[in-house]
Design a protein around this motif. Structure first.
Motif, PDB file in Angstrom:
ATOM      1  N   UNK A 319      63.443   5.585 -66.683  1.00  0.00           N
ATOM      2  CA  UNK A 319      62.307   4.761 -66.671  1.00  0.00           C
ATOM      3  C   UNK A 319      62.544   3.351 -66.246  1.00  0.00           C
ATOM      4  N   UNK A 320      63.657   2.623 -66.955  1.00  0.00           N
ATOM      5  CA  UNK A 320      64.122   1.633 -66.478  1.00  0.00           C
ATOM      6  C   UNK A 320      64.498   1.452 -64.912  1.00  0.00           C
ATOM      7  N   UNK A 321      65.250   2.648 -64.733  1.00  0.00           N
ATOM      8  CA  UNK A 321      65.660   2.622 -63.155  1.00  0.00           C
ATOM      9  C   UNK A 321      64.637   2.613 -62.218  1.00  0.00           C
ATOM     10  N   UNK A 322      63.496   3.522 -62.376  1.00  0.00           N
ATOM     11  CA  UNK A 322      62.385   3.637 -61.578  1.00  0.00           C
ATOM     12  C   UNK A 322      61.404   2.210 -61.736  1.00  0.00           C
ATOM     13  N   UNK A 323      61.517   1.621 -62.735  1.00  0.00           N
ATOM     14  CA  UNK A 323      60.717   0.277 -62.826  1.00  0.00           C
ATOM     15  C   UNK A 323      61.210  -0.724 -62.195  1.00  0.00           C
ATOM     16  N   UNK A 324      62.782  -0.927 -62.107  1.00  0.00           N
ATOM     17  CA  UNK A 324      63.431  -1.738 -61.066  1.00  0.00           C
ATOM     18  C   UNK A 324      63.440  -1.492 -59.693  1.00  0.00           C
ATOM     19  N   UNK A 325      63.342  -0.157 -59.277  1.00  0.00           N
ATOM     20  CA  UNK A 325      63.384   0.189 -57.879  1.00  0.00           C
ATOM     21  C   UNK A 325      61.975  -0.086 -57.505  1.00  0.00           C
ATOM     22  N   UNK A 326      61.079   0.045 -58.403  1.00  0.00           N
ATOM     23  CA  UNK A 326      59.657  -0.344 -57.813  1.00  0.00           C
ATOM     24  C   UNK A 326      59.628  -1.637 -57.488  1.00  0.00           C
ATOM     25  N   UNK A 327      60.050  -2.696 -58.583  1.00  0.00           N
ATOM     26  CA  UNK A 327      60.009  -3.977 -58.388  1.00  0.00           C
ATOM     27  C   UNK A 327      60.734  -4.403 -57.215  1.00  0.00           C
ATOM     28  N   UNK A 328      61.935  -3.929 -56.939  1.00  0.00           N
ATOM     29  CA  UNK A 328      62.652  -4.218 -55.747  1.00  0.00           C
ATOM     30  C   UNK A 328      61.879  -3.945 -54.597  1.00  0.00           C
ATOM     31  N   UNK A 329      61.150  -2.798 -54.529  1.00  0.00           N
ATOM     32  CA  UNK A 329      60.399  -2.312 -53.212  1.00  0.00           C
ATOM     33  C   UNK A 329      59.441  -3.247 -53.135  1.00  0.00           C
ATOM     34  N   UNK A 330      58.731  -3.826 -53.679  1.00  0.00           N
ATOM     35  CA  UNK A 330      57.474  -4.461 -53.517  1.00  0.00           C
ATOM     36  C   UNK A 330      57.669  -5.876 -53.531  1.00  0.00           C
ATOM     37  N   UNK A 331      58.934  -6.513 -54.444  1.00  0.00           N
ATOM     38  CA  UNK A 331      59.311  -7.881 -54.640  1.00  0.00           C
ATOM     39  C   UNK A 331      57.871  -8.650 -54.653  1.00  0.00           C
ATOM     40  N   UNK A 332      57.248  -8.664 -55.546  1.00  0.00           N
ATOM     41  CA  UNK A 332      55.810  -9.157 -55.708  1.00  0.00           C
ATOM     42  C   UNK A 332      56.059 -10.883 -56.027  1.00  0.00           C
ATOM     43  N   UNK A 333      57.043 -11.361 -56.367  1.00  0.00           N
ATOM     44  CA  UNK A 333      56.884 -12.749 -56.792  1.00  0.00           C
ATOM     45  C   UNK A 333      57.794 -13.716 -55.736  1.00  0.00           C
ATOM     46  N   UNK A 334      58.509 -13.009 -54.827  1.00  0.00           N
ATOM     47  CA  UNK A 334      59.408 -13.992 -54.158  1.00  0.00           C
ATOM     48  C   UNK A 334      59.372 -13.691 -52.665  1.00  0.00           C
ATOM     49  N   UNK A 335      59.823 -14.578 -51.912  1.00  0.00           N
ATOM     50  CA  UNK A 335      59.803 -14.522 -50.420  1.00  0.00           C
ATOM     51  C   UNK A 335      61.077 -13.757 -49.906  1.00  0.00           C
ATOM     52  N   UNK A 336      60.669 -12.258 -49.721  1.00  0.00           N
ATOM     53  CA  UNK A 336      61.831 -11.523 -49.320  1.00  0.00           C
ATOM     54  C   UNK A 336      61.193 -10.532 -48.078  1.00  0.00           C
ATOM     55  N   UNK A 337      62.047 -10.308 -47.312  1.00  0.00           N
ATOM     56  CA  UNK A 337      61.590  -9.003 -46.372  1.00  0.00           C
ATOM     57  C   UNK A 337      62.577  -7.917 -46.274  1.00  0.00           C
ATOM     58  N   UNK A 338      62.169  -6.893 -46.814  1.00  0.00           N
ATOM     59  CA  UNK A 338      62.924  -5.690 -47.093  1.00  0.00           C
ATOM     60  C   UNK A 338      63.244  -4.838 -45.671  1.00  0.00           C
ATOM     61  N   UNK A 339      64.234  -5.077 -45.143  1.00  0.00           N
ATOM     62  CA  UNK A 339      64.672  -4.599 -43.770  1.00  0.00           C
ATOM     63  C   UNK A 339      65.121  -3.393 -43.714  1.00  0.00           C
TER      64      UNK A 339
END
Length: 613
Positions: A319-339
């Motif tokens: 569950x921790x891994x899935x939560x982190x993967x979701x947060x990294x995939x959407x990056x809601x609070x930071x200026x990031x472009x997932x290329x």
């Protein structure tokens, strides 16, 4: 069910009954608690064999009852004599049980508390049926003298009531006991190997020193039984479980890497990645460490950071891994472009790799994040290379090395070479299924505030993504469901109000009607220069990606002889659904044609992703 999960389930089911039975055996709540913990450590040591044994409850009772007699568990006098938490009504029963011989006491507990029949109780106690019958008759007589009911129901109730004395006893974590058992198993294997080697060397030396006559004079070779020392219990996870400078050097062997800081357990509250907030991700985590590295002293030196999070179980770690993967995939609070996003096979139980772009002053730089899980351990690596020779394959290799350093203690899967990193569409924020995410959008040097996406508008009257050139009117051409959203950078003072992006999605009654709409728009764009002299189609590309196809245009609109605007428009279709993505840049904050084609392709992937849910 994994071995760790089956152990945890057994601990939850049998700990309380075993503690109750052990307390009846020793009359001391503290000793019973320590002895039960020791028995479950032993179970962790032997769980591979014990897991499926039909007599494992009996094996556990033997371990716990035996543990009560060890030096560190023996009380100077029975607990029930002075213990305040022991009920007054329980003291006579505990007193009689304490005066019984261990085998007699065991038989009473097995027959009247556990509820075994005579033959089963005798077999577990290691006596014959007749001996067990004689023992129980004698024990019942002593209990009757003390005024304790000796009918089966009466004695069972009296023994059963002892559990009230155990209400405040602490409960160990199953994961800690299991890991201690695993540690003990590995220590015993190591000590056994050393002992065998020592015996072999000693035997060789003895043989070499003896003369033939001396050898033949001895008919029997004495058997040496070396004592196996008990290894002290050690926590398998410490800060030493983190990577070292020599591990990180693989990223760039030409740089001088050093450790910047290693946090204490739960001592670092700064997220490794800005896409992740409030570390650790799991509030029930057993451990959380962070170690940061640098390849030099200057601001341009490459950086790396590792976090290691130990969950109480493999299920919680998942569950921790899935939560982190979701947060990294959407990056809601930071200026990031997932290329780039890749699922990784061959490293632990789960792994994925993310390649981001971020703004660093007047530069747009890359960073790579590697996320992995093995058993109950989740690790995150962030690497910010400032040199072109740091490749994703090296980050992948570093992640594999980190997994291998903890996979045994974590009861997880180690790495198997070669690894495979498979490019996939990043997971999306389900509240905006089918639409571009803010992490899909381009970044520009000097513009650090993040993109912001407005809520999806479901009451679209006029297509906000249409330009004068394409005149794409979804509803007028038969679309039955049209929605849209806008993307802006509201916190930037450098960007003019015209800068932004919009996306409109419409569903048509059929695939043929969606195709007809696309054809109409293509024809309109082809003629827009004839109808509007101030418009010019400067570039056109075709898009074809899986189920999606469409076109991308760069359109220039001259407002006056000295002022003009550029529009980048992408139109694509997936089945009966059409999406239009329009970007209004502002010089110098623009992208090239190839970059906008890739953005339109990502929009196609998101559209396919949304339809698949």
């Amino acid at each position: 069910m994994s071995r760790a999960d089956s152990y945890g389930a057994y601990y939850r089911d049998f700990r309380a009954p075993l503690l109750h039975q052990t307390y009846a055996y020793c009359g001391n709540t503290e000793v019973a608690q320590r002895s039960v913990s020791d028995a479950f450590v032993a179970a962790g040591h032997h769980w591979r064999k014990l897991e499926l044994r039909p007599d494992r409850d009996a094996w556990m009772r033997e371990q716990a009852f035996r543990a009560t007699g060890r030096a560190q568990n023996r009380a100077r006098r029975p607990w029930y004599v002075s213990a305040k938490i022991t009920a007054e009504t329980h003291r006579p029963l505990l007193g009689v049980l304490d005066r019984l011989e261990p085998t007699d006491r065991t038989l009473v507990i097995l027959a009247y508390l556990v509820g075994l029949d005579l033959a089963s109780a005798a077999r577990e106690a290691g006596v014959t049926d007749s001996a067990a019958r004689t023992s129980l008759e004698s024990s019942l007589g002593k209990l009757a003298v003390a005024g304790i009911a000796t009918t089966w129901a009466g004695l069972h109730a009296a023994l059963n009531n002892l559990h009230a004395d155990l209400a405040d006893e602490p409960v160990d974590r199953a994961s800690r006991l299991r890991r201690e058992g695993n540690r003990r198993r590995r220590s015993h294997l190591l000590l056994a190997g050393v002992s065998v080697l020592a015996l072999a060397v000693g035997a060789g030396a003895l043989t070499a020193a003896q003369s033939p006559a001396q050898s033949s004079a001895t008919d029997e070779t004495p058997t040496l039984t070396p004592a196996t020392p008990t290894a002290p219990a050690q926590e398998p996870f410490t800060a030493d479980s983190l990577a070292t400078v020599s591990d990180v050097r693989i990223l760039d062997k030409g740089s001088h890497w050093s450790t910047v800081i290693t946090s204490s357990d739960f001592g670092d509250d700064q997220p490794v990645s800005e896409c992740v907030t409030d570390p650790p991700s799991e509030k029930r985590a057993d451990h959380y460490w962070v170690r940061r590295f640098s390849a030099g002293k200057g601001s341009d030196a490459a950086q790396a950071a590792q976090s290691l999070e130990v969950a109480p179980s493999a299920n919680i770690a998942t569950a921790t891994y899935n939560r982190l993967a979701s947060s990294l995939s959407t990056c809601p609070a930071a200026s990031r472009q997932l290329v780039d996003y890749r699922k990784v096979t061959g490293v632990g139980d789960q792994a994925s790799m993310f390649t981001f772009r971020y703004v660093d002053g007047d530069h747009v730089r890359d960073e790579m994040v590697f996320l992995s899980r093995t058993g109950m351990v989740v690790q995150t690596w962030l690497v910010r290379p400032q040199a072109d020779d740091v490749r994703s394959r090296l980050v992948l290799k570093l992640g594999g090395t980190s997994v291998d350093s903890v996979c045994d203690d974590a009861e997880g899967t180690c790495s198997t070479s070669p690894y495979e990193a498979i490019e996939q569409v990043p997971p999306a924020d389900e509240s905006a299924d089918g639409y571009l995410q803010t992490v899909d959008l381009p970044l520009f040097a000097g513009i650090e505030p993040p993109w912001f996406a407005t809520p999806i508008d479901t009451t679209v009257a006029k297509n906000p993504s249409a330009t004068t050139c394409d005149d794409a009117n979804f509803k007028a051409e038969g679309a039955t469901h049209v929605t849209s959203r806008t993307y802006v950078v509201p916190e930037s003072k450098e960007l003019p109000p015209i800068f932004g992006m919009s996306e409109t999605i419409g569903t048509f009654p059929s695939v043929n009607s969606a195709r007809a709409f696309m054809t109409t728009v293509y024809r309109t764009v082809g003629k827009c220069e004839d109808k509007e002299p101030n418009l010019k189609v400067q570039h056109e590309d075709k898009v074809h990606l899986g189920q999606a196809n469409g076109r991308v245009w760069q359109i220039k609109s001259a407002a006056s002889q000295s002022t003009s605007f550029v529009y980048r428009v992408g139109l694509l279709r997936v089945g009966d659904t059409v999406a239009e993505v329009t970007f209004t840049p502002s010089d110098p904050y623009d992208v090239d044609d190839a970059t906008y084609v890739r953005l339109t392709e990502r929009a196609a992937q998101r559209l396919i992703q949304g339809q698949a849910r």
